[in-house]
Design a protein around this motif. Sequence first.
Motif, mmCIF file in Angstrom:
data_model
loop_
_atom_site.group_PDB
_atom_site.id
_atom_site.type_symbol
_atom_site.label_atom_id
_atom_site.label_comp_id
_atom_site.label_asym_id
_atom_site.label_seq_id
_atom_site.Cartn_x
_atom_site.Cartn_y
_atom_site.Cartn_z
ATOM 1 N N THR A 177 -2.717 47.618 19.953
ATOM 2 C CA THR A 177 -3.215 46.931 20.239
ATOM 3 C C THR A 177 -4.917 46.644 20.808
ATOM 4 O OG1 THR A 177 -1.985 45.881 21.896
ATOM 5 C CG2 THR A 177 -1.794 45.406 19.361
ATOM 6 N N LEU A 178 -4.697 47.377 22.023
ATOM 7 C CA LEU A 178 -6.036 48.088 23.182
ATOM 8 C C LEU A 178 -6.951 48.682 22.496
ATOM 9 C CD1 LEU A 178 -3.665 47.689 26.744
ATOM 10 C CD2 LEU A 178 -4.954 45.516 25.408
ATOM 11 N N ALA A 179 -6.656 49.494 21.761
ATOM 12 C CA ALA A 179 -8.343 49.710 21.305
ATOM 13 C C ALA A 179 -9.004 49.106 20.996
ATOM 14 C CB ALA A 179 -7.370 50.572 20.126
ATOM 15 N N ARG A 180 -10.688 49.451 21.773
ATOM 16 C CA ARG A 180 -11.252 48.627 21.646
ATOM 17 C C ARG A 180 -12.934 49.596 21.023
ATOM 18 N NH1 ARG A 180 -7.953 45.698 21.678
ATOM 19 N NH2 ARG A 180 -7.991 43.505 22.962
ATOM 20 N N PRO A 181 -13.772 49.005 20.602
ATOM 21 C CA PRO A 181 -15.176 50.343 20.337
ATOM 22 C C PRO A 181 -15.562 50.015 21.884
ATOM 23 C CG PRO A 181 -14.891 47.943 19.165
ATOM 24 C CD PRO A 181 -13.592 47.749 19.749
ATOM 25 N N SER A 182 -16.360 51.323 21.414
ATOM 26 C CA SER A 182 -17.340 51.759 22.529
ATOM 27 C C SER A 182 -18.295 50.370 23.459
ATOM 28 C CB SER A 182 -17.534 52.582 22.595
ATOM 29 O OG SER A 182 -18.816 53.302 23.654
ATOM 30 N N GLY A 183 -18.182 50.070 24.343
ATOM 31 C CA GLY A 183 -19.269 49.458 24.906
ATOM 32 C C GLY A 183 -18.125 48.359 25.162
ATOM 33 N N ALA A 184 -17.372 47.695 24.403
ATOM 34 C CA ALA A 184 -16.546 46.698 24.590
ATOM 35 C C ALA A 184 -16.530 45.940 26.026
ATOM 36 C CB ALA A 184 -15.949 46.341 23.818
ATOM 37 N N ALA A 204 -11.123 64.155 24.338
ATOM 38 C CA ALA A 204 -11.929 63.240 24.933
ATOM 39 C C ALA A 204 -12.621 62.156 23.484
ATOM 40 C CB ALA A 204 -13.316 63.537 26.034
ATOM 41 N N GLN A 205 -12.918 63.462 23.014
ATOM 42 C CA GLN A 205 -13.906 62.137 21.648
ATOM 43 C C GLN A 205 -13.160 61.589 20.754
ATOM 44 O OE1 GLN A 205 -15.517 65.713 20.473
ATOM 45 N NE2 GLN A 205 -17.792 66.226 21.487
ATOM 46 N N LEU A 206 -11.830 62.446 20.793
ATOM 47 C CA LEU A 206 -11.104 61.630 19.763
ATOM 48 C C LEU A 206 -10.182 60.536 20.275
ATOM 49 C CD1 LEU A 206 -9.060 61.606 17.365
ATOM 50 C CD2 LEU A 206 -7.152 63.062 19.360
ATOM 51 N N LEU A 207 -10.571 59.845 21.780
ATOM 52 C CA LEU A 207 -10.005 58.591 21.964
ATOM 53 C C LEU A 207 -11.022 58.124 21.508
ATOM 54 C CD1 LEU A 207 -7.135 61.076 23.211
ATOM 55 C CD2 LEU A 207 -8.398 59.294 25.496
ATOM 56 N N GLY A 208 -11.963 58.938 22.454
ATOM 57 C CA GLY A 208 -13.726 57.681 21.983
ATOM 58 C C GLY A 208 -13.636 57.073 20.414
ATOM 59 N N THR A 209 -13.114 57.567 19.644
ATOM 60 C CA THR A 209 -13.305 57.399 18.248
ATOM 61 C C THR A 209 -12.278 56.931 18.064
ATOM 62 O OG1 THR A 209 -13.474 60.028 17.404
ATOM 63 C CG2 THR A 209 -12.757 57.904 15.771
ATOM 64 N N LEU A 210 -10.671 57.068 18.662
ATOM 65 C CA LEU A 210 -9.894 55.927 18.291
ATOM 66 C C LEU A 210 -9.513 54.392 19.141
ATOM 67 C CD1 LEU A 210 -7.155 58.026 17.705
ATOM 68 C CD2 LEU A 210 -8.043 56.981 16.286
ATOM 69 N N GLY A 211 -11.193 54.147 20.088
ATOM 70 C CA GLY A 211 -10.917 53.080 21.174
ATOM 71 C C GLY A 211 -10.774 53.305 22.966
ATOM 72 N N TYR A 212 -10.551 54.306 22.709
ATOM 73 C CA TYR A 212 -10.405 54.488 24.439
ATOM 74 C C TYR A 212 -11.296 55.169 24.974
ATOM 75 C CZ TYR A 212 -5.640 52.407 23.921
ATOM 76 O OH TYR A 212 -4.740 51.604 23.587
ATOM 77 N N ASP A 213 -12.040 55.254 26.720
ATOM 78 C CA ASP A 213 -12.427 56.187 27.042
ATOM 79 C C ASP A 213 -11.260 56.966 28.056
ATOM 80 O OD1 ASP A 213 -14.753 54.906 26.939
ATOM 81 O OD2 ASP A 213 -14.093 52.934 28.940
ATOM 82 N N ALA A 214 -11.589 57.818 27.834
ATOM 83 C CA ALA A 214 -10.806 59.077 28.435
ATOM 84 C C ALA A 214 -11.374 59.566 30.146
ATOM 85 C CB ALA A 214 -10.649 60.026 28.022
ATOM 86 N N VAL A 215 -10.031 60.119 31.226
ATOM 87 C CA VAL A 215 -10.433 60.042 33.120
ATOM 88 C C VAL A 215 -9.491 61.765 32.395
ATOM 89 C CG1 VAL A 215 -9.701 59.141 34.894
ATOM 90 C CG2 VAL A 215 -10.122 57.596 32.845
ATOM 91 N N ASP A 216 -10.493 61.995 32.889
ATOM 92 C CA ASP A 216 -9.961 63.829 33.416
ATOM 93 C C ASP A 216 -9.444 63.252 34.412
ATOM 94 O OD1 ASP A 216 -9.610 66.395 33.380
ATOM 95 O OD2 ASP A 216 -10.976 67.281 33.201
ATOM 96 N N ILE A 217 -7.786 63.589 34.047
ATOM 97 C CA ILE A 217 -6.742 63.896 35.765
ATOM 98 C C ILE A 217 -6.611 65.446 36.099
ATOM 99 C CG2 ILE A 217 -5.935 61.667 35.341
ATOM 100 C CD1 ILE A 217 -3.636 62.660 34.828
#
Length: 287
Positions: A177-184, A204-217
């Motif tokens: 439910t928290l997935a959002r388009p890029s730039g939201a 990270a590209q997949l996460l972006g497609t699914l609605g999330y930014d990625a943070v490399d830890i």
Amino acid sequence: MFAIPTPGRYRDTQFHKLHLASGRPRGRRFACSKRRHRTMTKTLGFIGSGMIGSAVARLAVAAGLDVVLSNSRGPETLADLVAELGEHSRAATPAEAAQAGDLVVATIPLNAYDRLPAAALAGKTVIDTMNYYPDRDGRIAELDTGELTSSALVQRHLADSHVVKAFNNIDFHRLFTLARPSGAPDRSALPIAGADQAAKTQVAQLLGTLGYDAVDIGTLADSWRSEPGSPVYVQPYFPATRPEGMRDEEAFGWFLSTPGVPVPGDQVKKLAGMAVRGTAGGSFATD
């Protein structure tokens, strides 16, 4: 430790209906054009199709990807989920799903990690969503001593694959439910960890497609920063407290109907950086 209510006595079809009725990602579909997908992930394979796997599969189909689902019980047991997801999904064996996926999501109980089909996954980027819950998984010596993280254990088994930790620090419903388009303005981020930079970029590209930014830890040795008990695990996305006196049979409906909280990338980075390594493992709510 935060405990995620489980569907318990709900039949799979009833659970899917309740899950879907309780909220979908807001805004436009996250689908990229088919032209763009020719240079990115087109098919996700799933080894395990439980709560997290089903949530990722729903987001993937909504984004225009194909999914190949599998579990330990056989393709025929996934008929309801495949019917719900539609023409962009099919069921298969774990080895078939591994071979079909441009990326493969391993989302099974950690105590079954050594059943992942290593030969079929050779050369693949494998997304590890698994967490160590000793109450469910039993004690695993290398994790209890801190010799390895759970993802490093998976990588040792999948020696010819590129393992990336992701999707392990958020509950299945908020993931959906928290997935959002890029730039939201209310877009959330999720941490990822892995040794191979190209594989992390792919995830990270997949996460972006699914609605999330990625943070490399960091590497798999750093992946404990998003494991159970860490500051970025579950609670930031779902800080609600179960109401006093609520019966167990009511808890799952409350869990699904309570909104999540967006967690942006800078907050994910800060929370992961605050983590202090302690005893491995967390608690796991059982049916």
